[in-house]
Design a protein around this motif. Structure first.
Motif, PDB file in Angstrom:
ATOM      1  N   LEU A 171       6.257 -10.233 -18.522  1.00 32.17           N
ATOM      2  CA  LEU A 171       6.405 -10.606 -17.118  1.00 32.17           C
ATOM      3  C   LEU A 171       5.244 -11.473 -16.638  1.00 32.17           C
ATOM      4  O   LEU A 171       5.436 -12.495 -15.980  1.00 32.17           O
ATOM      5  CB  LEU A 171       6.495  -9.344 -16.253  1.00 32.17           C
ATOM      6  N   VAL A 172       4.026 -11.062 -16.993  1.00 31.71           N
ATOM      7  CA  VAL A 172       2.832 -11.762 -16.498  1.00 31.71           C
ATOM      8  C   VAL A 172       2.651 -13.111 -17.178  1.00 31.71           C
ATOM      9  O   VAL A 172       2.397 -14.132 -16.516  1.00 31.71           O
ATOM     10  CB  VAL A 172       1.578 -10.880 -16.677  1.00 31.71           C
ATOM     11  N   LYS A 173       2.786 -13.136 -18.505  1.00 35.56           N
ATOM     12  CA  LYS A 173       2.491 -14.375 -19.238  1.00 35.56           C
ATOM     13  C   LYS A 173       3.669 -15.356 -19.288  1.00 35.56           C
ATOM     14  O   LYS A 173       3.488 -16.504 -19.697  1.00 35.56           O
ATOM     15  CB  LYS A 173       2.045 -14.020 -20.668  1.00 35.56           C
ATOM     16  N   ASP A 174       4.845 -14.899 -18.872  1.00 34.00           N
ATOM     17  CA  ASP A 174       5.992 -15.800 -18.862  1.00 34.00           C
ATOM     18  C   ASP A 174       6.473 -16.037 -17.425  1.00 34.00           C
ATOM     19  O   ASP A 174       6.262 -17.096 -16.850  1.00 34.00           O
ATOM     20  CB  ASP A 174       7.126 -15.220 -19.717  1.00 34.00           C
ATOM     21  N   PHE A 175       7.062 -15.027 -16.812  1.00 34.08           N
ATOM     22  CA  PHE A 175       7.624 -15.189 -15.462  1.00 34.08           C
ATOM     23  C   PHE A 175       6.546 -15.507 -14.422  1.00 34.08           C
ATOM     24  O   PHE A 175       6.649 -16.495 -13.683  1.00 34.08           O
ATOM     25  CB  PHE A 175       8.373 -13.911 -15.064  1.00 34.08           C
ATOM     26  N   ASP A 196     -14.158   6.043  -0.838  1.00 34.76           N
ATOM     27  CA  ASP A 196     -14.791   5.335   0.284  1.00 34.76           C
ATOM     28  C   ASP A 196     -14.191   3.959   0.558  1.00 34.76           C
ATOM     29  O   ASP A 196     -14.540   3.325   1.566  1.00 34.76           O
ATOM     30  CB  ASP A 196     -16.292   5.179   0.021  1.00 34.76           C
ATOM     31  N   LEU A 197     -13.322   3.485  -0.327  1.00 33.13           N
ATOM     32  CA  LEU A 197     -12.801   2.128  -0.178  1.00 33.13           C
ATOM     33  C   LEU A 197     -11.654   2.067   0.818  1.00 33.13           C
ATOM     34  O   LEU A 197     -10.854   2.991   0.925  1.00 33.13           O
ATOM     35  CB  LEU A 197     -12.308   1.612  -1.541  1.00 33.13           C
ATOM     36  N   GLU A 198     -11.574   0.949   1.525  1.00 35.99           N
ATOM     37  CA  GLU A 198     -10.425   0.698   2.402  1.00 35.99           C
ATOM     38  C   GLU A 198      -9.246   0.277   1.528  1.00 35.99           C
ATOM     39  O   GLU A 198      -9.386  -0.574   0.639  1.00 35.99           O
ATOM     40  CB  GLU A 198     -10.749  -0.422   3.396  1.00 35.99           C
ATOM     41  N   PRO A 199      -8.075   0.850   1.742  1.00 36.95           N
ATOM     42  CA  PRO A 199      -6.925   0.537   0.879  1.00 36.95           C
ATOM     43  C   PRO A 199      -6.429  -0.892   1.067  1.00 36.95           C
ATOM     44  O   PRO A 199      -6.603  -1.500   2.125  1.00 36.95           O
ATOM     45  CB  PRO A 199      -5.865   1.555   1.329  1.00 36.95           C
ATOM     46  N   ALA A 200      -5.817  -1.421   0.019  1.00 38.46           N
ATOM     47  CA  ALA A 200      -5.194  -2.747   0.066  1.00 38.46           C
ATOM     48  C   ALA A 200      -3.815  -2.638  -0.582  1.00 38.46           C
ATOM     49  O   ALA A 200      -3.627  -1.854  -1.510  1.00 38.46           O
ATOM     50  CB  ALA A 200      -6.051  -3.765  -0.686  1.00 38.46           C
ATOM     51  N   PRO A 201      -2.836  -3.406  -0.128  1.00 36.07           N
ATOM     52  CA  PRO A 201      -1.480  -3.297  -0.690  1.00 36.07           C
ATOM     53  C   PRO A 201      -1.414  -3.813  -2.119  1.00 36.07           C
ATOM     54  O   PRO A 201      -2.118  -4.759  -2.483  1.00 36.07           O
ATOM     55  CB  PRO A 201      -0.631  -4.156   0.251  1.00 36.07           C
ATOM     56  N   LEU A 202      -0.551  -3.170  -2.922  1.00 38.24           N
ATOM     57  CA  LEU A 202      -0.316  -3.667  -4.266  1.00 38.24           C
ATOM     58  C   LEU A 202       0.427  -4.987  -4.190  1.00 38.24           C
ATOM     59  O   LEU A 202       1.147  -5.266  -3.229  1.00 38.24           O
ATOM     60  CB  LEU A 202       0.528  -2.667  -5.066  1.00 38.24           C
ATOM     61  N   ASP A 203       0.272  -5.797  -5.228  1.00 35.49           N
ATOM     62  CA  ASP A 203       0.991  -7.062  -5.294  1.00 35.49           C
ATOM     63  C   ASP A 203       2.377  -6.832  -5.891  1.00 35.49           C
ATOM     64  O   ASP A 203       2.607  -5.865  -6.613  1.00 35.49           O
ATOM     65  CB  ASP A 203       0.209  -8.068  -6.142  1.00 35.49           C
ATOM     66  N   SER A 204       3.278  -7.735  -5.598  1.00 37.21           N
ATOM     67  CA  SER A 204       4.636  -7.661  -6.130  1.00 37.21           C
ATOM     68  C   SER A 204       4.927  -8.882  -6.988  1.00 37.21           C
ATOM     69  O   SER A 204       4.496  -9.994  -6.663  1.00 37.21           O
ATOM     70  CB  SER A 204       5.649  -7.569  -4.990  1.00 37.21           C
ATOM     71  N   LEU A 205       5.661  -8.681  -8.069  1.00 37.10           N
ATOM     72  CA  LEU A 205       6.041  -9.787  -8.935  1.00 37.10           C
ATOM     73  C   LEU A 205       7.236 -10.563  -8.382  1.00 37.10           C
ATOM     74  O   LEU A 205       7.491 -11.688  -8.788  1.00 37.10           O
ATOM     75  CB  LEU A 205       6.386  -9.260 -10.335  1.00 37.10           C
ATOM     76  N   CYS A 206       7.978  -9.922  -7.486  1.00 39.69           N
ATOM     77  CA  CYS A 206       9.213 -10.528  -6.984  1.00 39.69           C
ATOM     78  C   CYS A 206       9.040 -11.052  -5.564  1.00 39.69           C
ATOM     79  O   CYS A 206       8.502 -10.363  -4.709  1.00 39.69           O
ATOM     80  CB  CYS A 206      10.346  -9.510  -6.997  1.00 39.69           C
ATOM     81  N   SER A 207       9.565 -12.229  -5.319  1.00 39.75           N
ATOM     82  CA  SER A 207       9.475 -12.818  -3.981  1.00 39.75           C
ATOM     83  C   SER A 207      10.298 -12.032  -2.966  1.00 39.75           C
ATOM     84  O   SER A 207       9.999 -12.052  -1.774  1.00 39.75           O
ATOM     85  CB  SER A 207       9.972 -14.269  -4.018  1.00 39.75           C
ATOM     86  N   SER A 208      11.326 -11.320  -3.450  1.00 39.05           N
ATOM     87  CA  SER A 208      12.191 -10.566  -2.539  1.00 39.05           C
ATOM     88  C   SER A 208      11.582  -9.239  -2.116  1.00 39.05           C
ATOM     89  O   SER A 208      12.084  -8.573  -1.221  1.00 39.05           O
ATOM     90  CB  SER A 208      13.545 -10.296  -3.205  1.00 39.05           C
ATOM     91  N   GLU A 264      17.419  -9.001  -9.845  1.00 41.36           N
ATOM     92  CA  GLU A 264      17.090 -10.395  -9.529  1.00 41.36           C
ATOM     93  C   GLU A 264      16.426 -11.081 -10.726  1.00 41.36           C
ATOM     94  O   GLU A 264      16.761 -12.215 -11.081  1.00 41.36           O
ATOM     95  CB  GLU A 264      16.159 -10.430  -8.317  1.00 41.36           C
ATOM     96  N   LEU A 265      15.486 -10.369 -11.350  1.00 40.90           N
ATOM     97  CA  LEU A 265      14.787 -10.956 -12.488  1.00 40.90           C
ATOM     98  C   LEU A 265      15.681 -11.069 -13.713  1.00 40.90           C
ATOM     99  O   LEU A 265      15.535 -11.999 -14.511  1.00 40.90           O
ATOM    100  CB  LEU A 265      13.535 -10.137 -12.826  1.00 40.90           C
ATOM    101  N   TYR A 266      16.579 -10.112 -13.906  1.00 39.45           N
ATOM    102  CA  TYR A 266      17.521 -10.241 -15.013  1.00 39.45           C
ATOM    103  C   TYR A 266      18.329 -11.533 -14.883  1.00 39.45           C
ATOM    104  O   TYR A 266      18.584 -12.224 -15.871  1.00 39.45           O
ATOM    105  CB  TYR A 266      18.479  -9.043 -15.062  1.00 39.45           C
ATOM    106  N   ARG A 267      18.710 -11.877 -13.656  1.00 37.70           N
ATOM    107  CA  ARG A 267      19.510 -13.088 -13.446  1.00 37.70           C
ATOM    108  C   ARG A 267      18.646 -14.352 -13.504  1.00 37.70           C
ATOM    109  O   ARG A 267      18.952 -15.292 -14.237  1.00 37.70           O
ATOM    110  CB  ARG A 267      20.221 -13.012 -12.091  1.00 37.70           C
ATOM    111  N   ALA A 268      17.563 -14.345 -12.728  1.00 34.31           N
ATOM    112  CA  ALA A 268      16.774 -15.574 -12.565  1.00 34.31           C
ATOM    113  C   ALA A 268      15.834 -15.859 -13.731  1.00 34.31           C
ATOM    114  O   ALA A 268      15.618 -17.014 -14.101  1.00 34.31           O
ATOM    115  CB  ALA A 268      15.970 -15.486 -11.266  1.00 34.31           C
ATOM    116  N   TRP A 269      15.248 -14.816 -14.294  1.00 37.24           N
ATOM    117  CA  TRP A 269      14.234 -15.010 -15.340  1.00 37.24           C
ATOM    118  C   TRP A 269      14.820 -14.861 -16.732  1.00 37.24           C
ATOM    119  O   TRP A 269      14.562 -15.672 -17.620  1.00 37.24           O
ATOM    120  CB  TRP A 269      13.104 -13.996 -15.122  1.00 37.24           C
TER     121      TRP A 269
END
Length: 476
Positions: free
Chosen positions: A222-226, A290-302, A440-445
């Motif tokens: 996913l990371v190195k291709d899509f 002690d850290l302030e939380p941050a949202p995880l990233d998403s691989l999908c635009s949707s 979505e990824l099965y279709r598009a990627w």
């Protein structure tokens, strides 16, 4: 101090360890040019090696290093000898890349991506007394604080691994007459077990191994291709790190099967364990709490922001459960709401059956730890294995008890493991086919489920390793 590599295999109270049959030694190369005569080696007090030629000259010899590739190609042990020098799979290597990025000219940096396993997240949550969702967000904040660009959750890539495992089993079950599609299907997501299968039983067990990639290696695709295509980058411009509960995942990432000759890069460049993440936190003087939380990233635009998720069926990914329920529905039209496990000799060997008209039509099992694996292999060899599918894991109790997980000397191991299991199971679960973005990824990627491209990026192959020694010394 002993290396923690594959530690879970030797530190359990079951003494569940298969030892190497020979010392893990890579000999030094000595210059033997024609006419140079016999070469002698002189060892200095500090351990340095010098080649002494007949004319009295000396030349310092480089120290031999054993790489993970050497380990995978050697038949001398099961997972790794304890003396293996890991030069490219450590949190120090991640630091080097982050430091190089700070010094690089604009446009010359490598995009650093970290993918975190849910098992590691649960272990860190238990250590810092946090819930898994907060742990995921605070861990994201920490990695971005030290220079990481994106942080993903490998539960997302596990959806693809589970779906491909389901599809593969149904195909094999329907084609049982084909010897190349042997039953039982044995899971291949545990690299310690895979190394054992390839090195000790070679061509006999390899046809039984599932070809579906593990969540770590699917994330690599996913990371190195899509993701690379999304970012308009070549794969070598991305540095991909995974956080795993097991040291043997370093071996998996180092397999030649997951290396791109075209771009000279691996799908997963570096694997760090849960314990190494704690080292990073300590070296930075940071407490996760002690850290302030941050949202995880998403691989999908949707999907705007990825929330921590998991899958039912236990801390090793739930392969047995998901494949069993899919096979029951697809092959026999039976909907199984709840899978009922029946323990056998011990809690790490359980089986599940499906009956139709009074006859067992599906017989699955879970075998954790090398004692149970040995029993399973003997059943297969004797032609007395009743199972169609087996979830196999090298570590007793599975991945949550991996050798790279956090230990607490003040807490009994079983109590700590129970706490980690509770936290792991507290995260919302989802069926892989219902996960946002997967279809979505099965279709598009991947150009559709079952496509040639899906087969290439979501599956792999395994290979028997020729034995260079007399075999394994096994002690129970």
């Amino acid at each position: 101090m002993a290396s923690p590599f594959s530690g879970a295999l030797q530190l359990t109270d079951l003494d569940d360890f298969i030892g190497p049959s020979q010392d893990c030694i890579k000999p030094m190369k000595v210059d033997k040019r024609s006419g140079s005569g016999v070469a002698k080696i002189h060892i200095e007090d500090d351990g340095s090696y010098f080649q002494v030629t007949p004319d009295g000259g000396t030349r310092k010899l480089e120290k031999a290093k054993i790489s993970l590739d050497d380990c995978l190609a050697c038949s001398g042990c099961v997972t790794s000898a304890e003396t293996v020098l890991i030069t490219q799979q450590s949190h120090e290597e991640l630091r080097k890349v982050l430091d190089a990025n700070k010094m690089a000219a604009p446009g010359q940096q490598r995009l650093v991506v970290v993918s975190v396993s849910p098992q590691s997240r649960a272990s860190l949550a238990a250590h810092f007394e946090l819930n898994p969702a907060d742990t995921a967000r605070k861990l994201t904040a920490f990695f971005k604080k030290i220079g990481v660009h994106r942080v993903f959750d490998t539960s997302f890539s596990r959806n693809f691994s589970l779906l491909e495992s389901q599809r593969e089993f149904v195909q094999r079950f329907r084609g049982q007459a084909d010897s190349a599609q042997a039953l039982p299907v044995l899971t291949s997501v545990c690299p310690g077990w895979v190394c054992y299968a390839e090195k000790t039983h070679g061509s006999f067990l390899v046809p039984h191994l599932s070809s579906a990639r593990s969540p770590q290696q699917v994330m690599g695709s996913l990371v190195k291709d899509f993701f690379a295509q999304q970012q308009h980058l070549t794969p070598d411009r991305i540095y991909h790190v995974t956080v795993m509960p097991c040291y043997d995942k370093k071996l998996e990432a180092s397999r030649p099967d997951f290396f791109s000759q075209e771009y000279q890069t691996r799908d997963v460049d570096c694997v760090i364990t849960t314990g190494e993440v704690l080292k990073l936190l300590e070296e930075e003087g940071v407490s996760l709490s002690d850290l302030e939380p941050a949202p995880l990233d998403s691989l999908c635009s949707s999907v705007s922001a990825q929330e921590p998720s998991s899958h039912r069926g236990g801390g090793s990914g739930g392969y047995l459960e998901h494949v069993f329920q899919h096979a029951a529905r697809e092959l026999f039209g039976i909907h199984v709401d709840k899978v009922t496990y029946r323990p056998l000799r011990n809690k790490d060997f359980q089986e599940v059956t499906l009956e139709k008209e009074g006859r067992v039509v599906l017989h699955f099992a879970a075998a954790y730890g090398f004692r149970n694996i040995q029993n399973l292999v003997q059943k297969i060899k004797r032609g007395r294995c009743p199972y169609h599918y087996v979830e196999v894991m090298a570590c007793p109790t599975g991945c949550l008890n991996g050798g790279g997980q956090l230990k607490d000397p003040s807490t009994p191991r079983k109590e700590l493991l129970q706490r980690v299991e509770t936290l792991y199971s507290s995260v919302r679960t989802q069926a892989p086919e219902d996960a946002p973005g997967v279809r979505e990824l099965y279709r598009a990627w991947l150009q559709g489920e079952g496509s040639e491209r899906a087969g290439r990026l979501l599956h792999t192959s395994y290979h028997a390793v020729e034995k260079a020694s007399s075999g394994l010394g096994i002690r129970w």
